[in-house]
Design a protein around this motif. Structure first.
Motif, PDB file in Angstrom:
ATOM      1  N   ARG A 160       1.045  -1.162   0.130  1.00  0.00           N
ATOM      2  CA  ARG A 160      -0.010  -0.097  -0.029  1.00  0.00           C
ATOM      3  C   ARG A 160       0.916   1.110  -0.292  1.00  0.00           C
ATOM      4  NH1 ARG A 160      -1.497   3.571   3.361  1.00  0.00           N
ATOM      5  NH2 ARG A 160      -0.586   2.399   5.219  1.00  0.00           N
ATOM      6  N   LYS A 161       1.959   1.154   0.941  1.00  0.00           N
ATOM      7  CA  LYS A 161       2.755   2.460   0.939  1.00  0.00           C
ATOM      8  C   LYS A 161       3.641   2.723  -0.278  1.00  0.00           C
ATOM      9  CE  LYS A 161       3.277   2.055   5.814  1.00  0.00           C
ATOM     10  NZ  LYS A 161       4.593   1.787   6.923  1.00  0.00           N
ATOM     11  N   ILE A 162       4.009   1.504  -1.025  1.00  0.00           N
ATOM     12  CA  ILE A 162       4.764   1.714  -2.441  1.00  0.00           C
ATOM     13  C   ILE A 162       3.912   2.377  -3.288  1.00  0.00           C
ATOM     14  CG2 ILE A 162       6.058   0.539  -4.031  1.00  0.00           C
ATOM     15  CD1 ILE A 162       6.888  -1.297  -1.830  1.00  0.00           C
ATOM     16  N   VAL A 163       2.670   1.550  -3.430  1.00  0.00           N
ATOM     17  CA  VAL A 163       1.835   1.962  -4.781  1.00  0.00           C
ATOM     18  C   VAL A 163       0.996   3.361  -4.512  1.00  0.00           C
ATOM     19  CG1 VAL A 163      -0.414   1.324  -5.888  1.00  0.00           C
ATOM     20  CG2 VAL A 163       1.139  -0.583  -5.145  1.00  0.00           C
ATOM     21  N   SER A 164       0.740   3.725  -3.116  1.00  0.00           N
ATOM     22  CA  SER A 164       0.440   4.980  -3.112  1.00  0.00           C
ATOM     23  C   SER A 164       1.235   6.165  -3.555  1.00  0.00           C
ATOM     24  CB  SER A 164       0.031   5.325  -1.446  1.00  0.00           C
ATOM     25  OG  SER A 164      -1.096   4.254  -1.014  1.00  0.00           O
ATOM     26  N   LYS A 165       2.378   5.973  -3.526  1.00  0.00           N
ATOM     27  CA  LYS A 165       3.468   6.912  -3.969  1.00  0.00           C
ATOM     28  C   LYS A 165       3.347   7.172  -5.616  1.00  0.00           C
ATOM     29  CE  LYS A 165       6.802   9.818  -3.779  1.00  0.00           C
ATOM     30  NZ  LYS A 165       6.878  10.769  -2.568  1.00  0.00           N
ATOM     31  N   ASN A 166       2.586   6.250  -6.357  1.00  0.00           N
ATOM     32  CA  ASN A 166       2.338   6.519  -7.811  1.00  0.00           C
ATOM     33  C   ASN A 166       1.069   5.747  -8.116  1.00  0.00           C
ATOM     34  OD1 ASN A 166       2.597   7.813 -10.164  1.00  0.00           O
ATOM     35  ND2 ASN A 166       4.412   6.781 -10.859  1.00  0.00           N
ATOM     36  N   TRP A 167      -0.154   6.161  -7.338  1.00  0.00           N
ATOM     37  CA  TRP A 167      -1.310   5.219  -7.238  1.00  0.00           C
ATOM     38  C   TRP A 167      -1.878   5.260  -8.678  1.00  0.00           C
ATOM     39  CZ3 TRP A 167      -6.313   5.596  -8.465  1.00  0.00           C
ATOM     40  CH2 TRP A 167      -7.447   4.546  -8.064  1.00  0.00           C
ATOM     41  N   PHE A 168      -2.023   6.465  -9.322  1.00  0.00           N
ATOM     42  CA  PHE A 168      -2.887   6.529 -10.711  1.00  0.00           C
ATOM     43  C   PHE A 168      -2.106   5.681 -11.696  1.00  0.00           C
ATOM     44  CE2 PHE A 168      -4.916  10.093  -8.370  1.00  0.00           C
ATOM     45  CZ  PHE A 168      -6.047   9.973  -8.535  1.00  0.00           C
ATOM     46  N   ALA A 169      -0.673   5.767 -11.617  1.00  0.00           N
ATOM     47  CA  ALA A 169      -0.028   5.041 -12.849  1.00  0.00           C
ATOM     48  C   ALA A 169      -0.167   3.439 -12.711  1.00  0.00           C
ATOM     49  CB  ALA A 169       1.500   5.387 -12.754  1.00  0.00           C
ATOM     50  N   VAL A 170      -0.203   3.168 -11.308  1.00  0.00           N
ATOM     51  CA  VAL A 170      -0.316   1.771 -10.968  1.00  0.00           C
ATOM     52  C   VAL A 170      -1.924   1.413 -11.407  1.00  0.00           C
ATOM     53  CG1 VAL A 170      -0.272  -0.094  -9.312  1.00  0.00           C
ATOM     54  CG2 VAL A 170       1.279   1.540  -9.188  1.00  0.00           C
ATOM     55  N   PHE A 171      -2.630   2.325 -10.919  1.00  0.00           N
ATOM     56  CA  PHE A 171      -4.016   2.075 -11.662  1.00  0.00           C
ATOM     57  C   PHE A 171      -4.326   1.815 -12.914  1.00  0.00           C
ATOM     58  CE2 PHE A 171      -8.082   3.910 -13.322  1.00  0.00           C
ATOM     59  CZ  PHE A 171      -8.976   2.951 -12.792  1.00  0.00           C
ATOM     60  N   GLY A 172      -3.718   2.740 -13.785  1.00  0.00           N
ATOM     61  CA  GLY A 172      -3.598   2.322 -15.088  1.00  0.00           C
ATOM     62  C   GLY A 172      -3.161   1.066 -15.518  1.00  0.00           C
ATOM     63  N   PHE A 173      -1.859   0.536 -14.934  1.00  0.00           N
ATOM     64  CA  PHE A 173      -1.334  -0.472 -15.219  1.00  0.00           C
ATOM     65  C   PHE A 173      -2.403  -1.539 -14.825  1.00  0.00           C
ATOM     66  CE2 PHE A 173       1.404  -4.263 -13.496  1.00  0.00           C
ATOM     67  CZ  PHE A 173       1.631  -4.687 -14.815  1.00  0.00           C
ATOM     68  N   ALA A 174      -2.935  -1.705 -13.520  1.00  0.00           N
ATOM     69  CA  ALA A 174      -3.860  -2.614 -13.192  1.00  0.00           C
ATOM     70  C   ALA A 174      -5.013  -2.802 -14.208  1.00  0.00           C
ATOM     71  CB  ALA A 174      -4.425  -2.191 -11.658  1.00  0.00           C
ATOM     72  N   PHE A 175      -5.442  -1.455 -14.458  1.00  0.00           N
ATOM     73  CA  PHE A 175      -6.701  -1.733 -15.249  1.00  0.00           C
ATOM     74  C   PHE A 175      -6.277  -2.292 -16.733  1.00  0.00           C
ATOM     75  CE2 PHE A 175      -9.318   0.252 -18.595  1.00  0.00           C
ATOM     76  CZ  PHE A 175     -10.824   0.038 -17.936  1.00  0.00           C
ATOM     77  N   ALA A 176      -5.167  -2.016 -17.186  1.00  0.00           N
ATOM     78  CA  ALA A 176      -4.687  -2.651 -18.444  1.00  0.00           C
ATOM     79  C   ALA A 176      -4.676  -4.315 -18.199  1.00  0.00           C
ATOM     80  CB  ALA A 176      -3.460  -2.168 -18.619  1.00  0.00           C
ATOM     81  N   LEU A 177      -4.254  -4.681 -17.082  1.00  0.00           N
ATOM     82  CA  LEU A 177      -4.424  -6.164 -17.022  1.00  0.00           C
ATOM     83  C   LEU A 177      -5.661  -6.875 -16.739  1.00  0.00           C
ATOM     84  CD1 LEU A 177      -1.198  -6.670 -14.339  1.00  0.00           C
ATOM     85  CD2 LEU A 177      -1.344  -6.518 -16.386  1.00  0.00           C
ATOM     86  N   PHE A 178      -6.504  -6.018 -16.223  1.00  0.00           N
ATOM     87  CA  PHE A 178      -7.935  -6.254 -16.287  1.00  0.00           C
ATOM     88  C   PHE A 178      -8.634  -6.391 -17.533  1.00  0.00           C
ATOM     89  CE2 PHE A 178     -12.245  -4.844 -16.082  1.00  0.00           C
ATOM     90  CZ  PHE A 178     -13.056  -5.834 -15.614  1.00  0.00           C
ATOM     91  N   ALA A 179      -8.282  -5.544 -18.585  1.00  0.00           N
ATOM     92  CA  ALA A 179      -8.904  -5.318 -19.820  1.00  0.00           C
ATOM     93  C   ALA A 179      -8.419  -6.568 -20.698  1.00  0.00           C
ATOM     94  CB  ALA A 179      -8.540  -3.989 -20.335  1.00  0.00           C
ATOM     95  N   VAL A 180      -6.965  -6.826 -20.491  1.00  0.00           N
ATOM     96  CA  VAL A 180      -6.433  -8.119 -21.128  1.00  0.00           C
ATOM     97  C   VAL A 180      -7.222  -9.246 -20.867  1.00  0.00           C
ATOM     98  CG1 VAL A 180      -4.287  -9.508 -21.406  1.00  0.00           C
ATOM     99  CG2 VAL A 180      -4.094  -6.891 -21.818  1.00  0.00           C
ATOM    100  N   ASN A 181      -7.285  -9.640 -19.557  1.00  0.00           N
ATOM    101  CA  ASN A 181      -7.987 -10.782 -18.987  1.00  0.00           C
ATOM    102  C   ASN A 181      -9.667 -10.499 -19.608  1.00  0.00           C
ATOM    103  OD1 ASN A 181      -6.080 -12.458 -17.969  1.00  0.00           O
ATOM    104  ND2 ASN A 181      -5.881 -11.037 -16.282  1.00  0.00           N
ATOM    105  N   LEU A 182     -10.210  -9.439 -19.508  1.00  0.00           N
ATOM    106  CA  LEU A 182     -11.392  -9.491 -19.976  1.00  0.00           C
ATOM    107  C   LEU A 182     -11.679  -9.868 -21.383  1.00  0.00           C
ATOM    108  CD1 LEU A 182     -14.487  -8.506 -19.424  1.00  0.00           C
ATOM    109  CD2 LEU A 182     -14.008  -6.270 -20.033  1.00  0.00           C
ATOM    110  N   LEU A 183     -10.741  -9.377 -22.192  1.00  0.00           N
ATOM    111  CA  LEU A 183     -10.675  -9.893 -23.677  1.00  0.00           C
ATOM    112  C   LEU A 183     -10.615 -11.467 -23.860  1.00  0.00           C
ATOM    113  CD1 LEU A 183      -8.464  -7.100 -25.360  1.00  0.00           C
ATOM    114  CD2 LEU A 183     -10.861  -7.234 -25.567  1.00  0.00           C
ATOM    115  N   GLY A 184      -9.723 -11.868 -22.821  1.00  0.00           N
ATOM    116  CA  GLY A 184      -9.434 -13.177 -22.911  1.00  0.00           C
ATOM    117  C   GLY A 184     -10.918 -13.971 -22.627  1.00  0.00           C
ATOM    118  N   ALA A 185     -11.487 -13.430 -21.631  1.00  0.00           N
ATOM    119  CA  ALA A 185     -12.860 -14.057 -21.091  1.00  0.00           C
ATOM    120  C   ALA A 185     -13.847 -14.122 -22.367  1.00  0.00           C
ATOM    121  CB  ALA A 185     -13.318 -13.388 -19.892  1.00  0.00           C
TER     122      ALA A 185
END
Length: 218
Positions: A160-185
């Motif tokens: 939490r402490k690490i990610v919070s430093k650049n949360w929006f960038a990590v959110f973009g990465f996490a959303f991209a991973l979610f989108a890739v798996n959604l396409l897979g589904a």
């Protein structure tokens, strides 16, 4: 590595500079590297993912008890991808048995999965945004448990402490991973045999690039 139960406390000083200075996220680069890693070992990654699906399907036949079992093994299975990715990133060869080494960390991974699930669910139930915030913050929990042998709460707080430093960038990465798996589904679910390993490897690569690898063996 011999199995252990609860995990250990990590020295906070290991992460002070990272938490203070922040980091950069290369969304496309991490996913591209995850894809390249997958391509080099397609058979092993698809085979392990099929085993995960088979275990999940088996547990689904046992109702509530099966759901509990499925929840218990979900994090160790996911950790298997990270362990294999860490080995490949450090020049080791892929041994199929390494996919199952996540069970060496069973208790801290199970407790982390349970705790993060409860906290994220509460956050989503209350105002949605707190749940999303925490869900992104906990992206590196299992990696920290594997790499630093951390106890579950220590790993959650460190992530939490690490990610919070650049949360929006990590959110973009996490959303991209979610989108890739959604396409897979959407690709008749069969696509998940590709997207789950690719996104799991991408997350492990992101961890290596952001946090660095502490252990030499997982």
């Amino acid at each position: 590595m011999a199995a252990f139960d609860y995990g250990v406390k990590a020295n906070p000083a290991l992460f002070e500079k990272l938490v203070k200075d922040g980091f950069q996220i290369d969304v496309q680069g991490f996913i591209r590297q995850g894809w390249e890693m997958f391509k080099q070992h397609i058979g092993e990654f698809v085979g392990f993912t099929l085993i995960m699906f088979a275990v999940s399907a088996l547990f689904s036949k046992f109702g509530t008890f099966g759901s509990i079992l499925g929840t218990a093994v979900a994090a160790p299975f996911s950790a298997g991808f990270a362990i294999v990715a860490f080995n490949l990133l450090t020049g080791k060869s892929l041994q199929f048995g390494d996919f199952f080494k996540g069970f060496n960390y069973f208790l801290p991974l199970f407790l982390a999965g349970l705790a993060t699930g409860i906290l994220v669910s509460i956050g989503l139930f209350l105002l949605i945004l707190p749940g999303i915030y925490l869900g992104v913050c906990y992206l590196f929990v299992l990696h920290l448990i594997i790499d630093h042998r951390m106890e579950f709460w220590d790993a959650m707080e460190t992530s939490r402490k690490i990610v919070s430093k650049n949360w929006f960038a990590v959110f973009g990465f996490a959303f991209a991973l979610f989108a890739v798996n959604l396409l897979g589904a959407l690709a008749l679910v069969v696509g998940l045999l590709v997207t789950i390993p690719v996104t799991s490897c991408a997350a492990a690569i992101a961890y290596r690039e952001i946090v660095g690898l502490n252990a030499s063996e997982w």
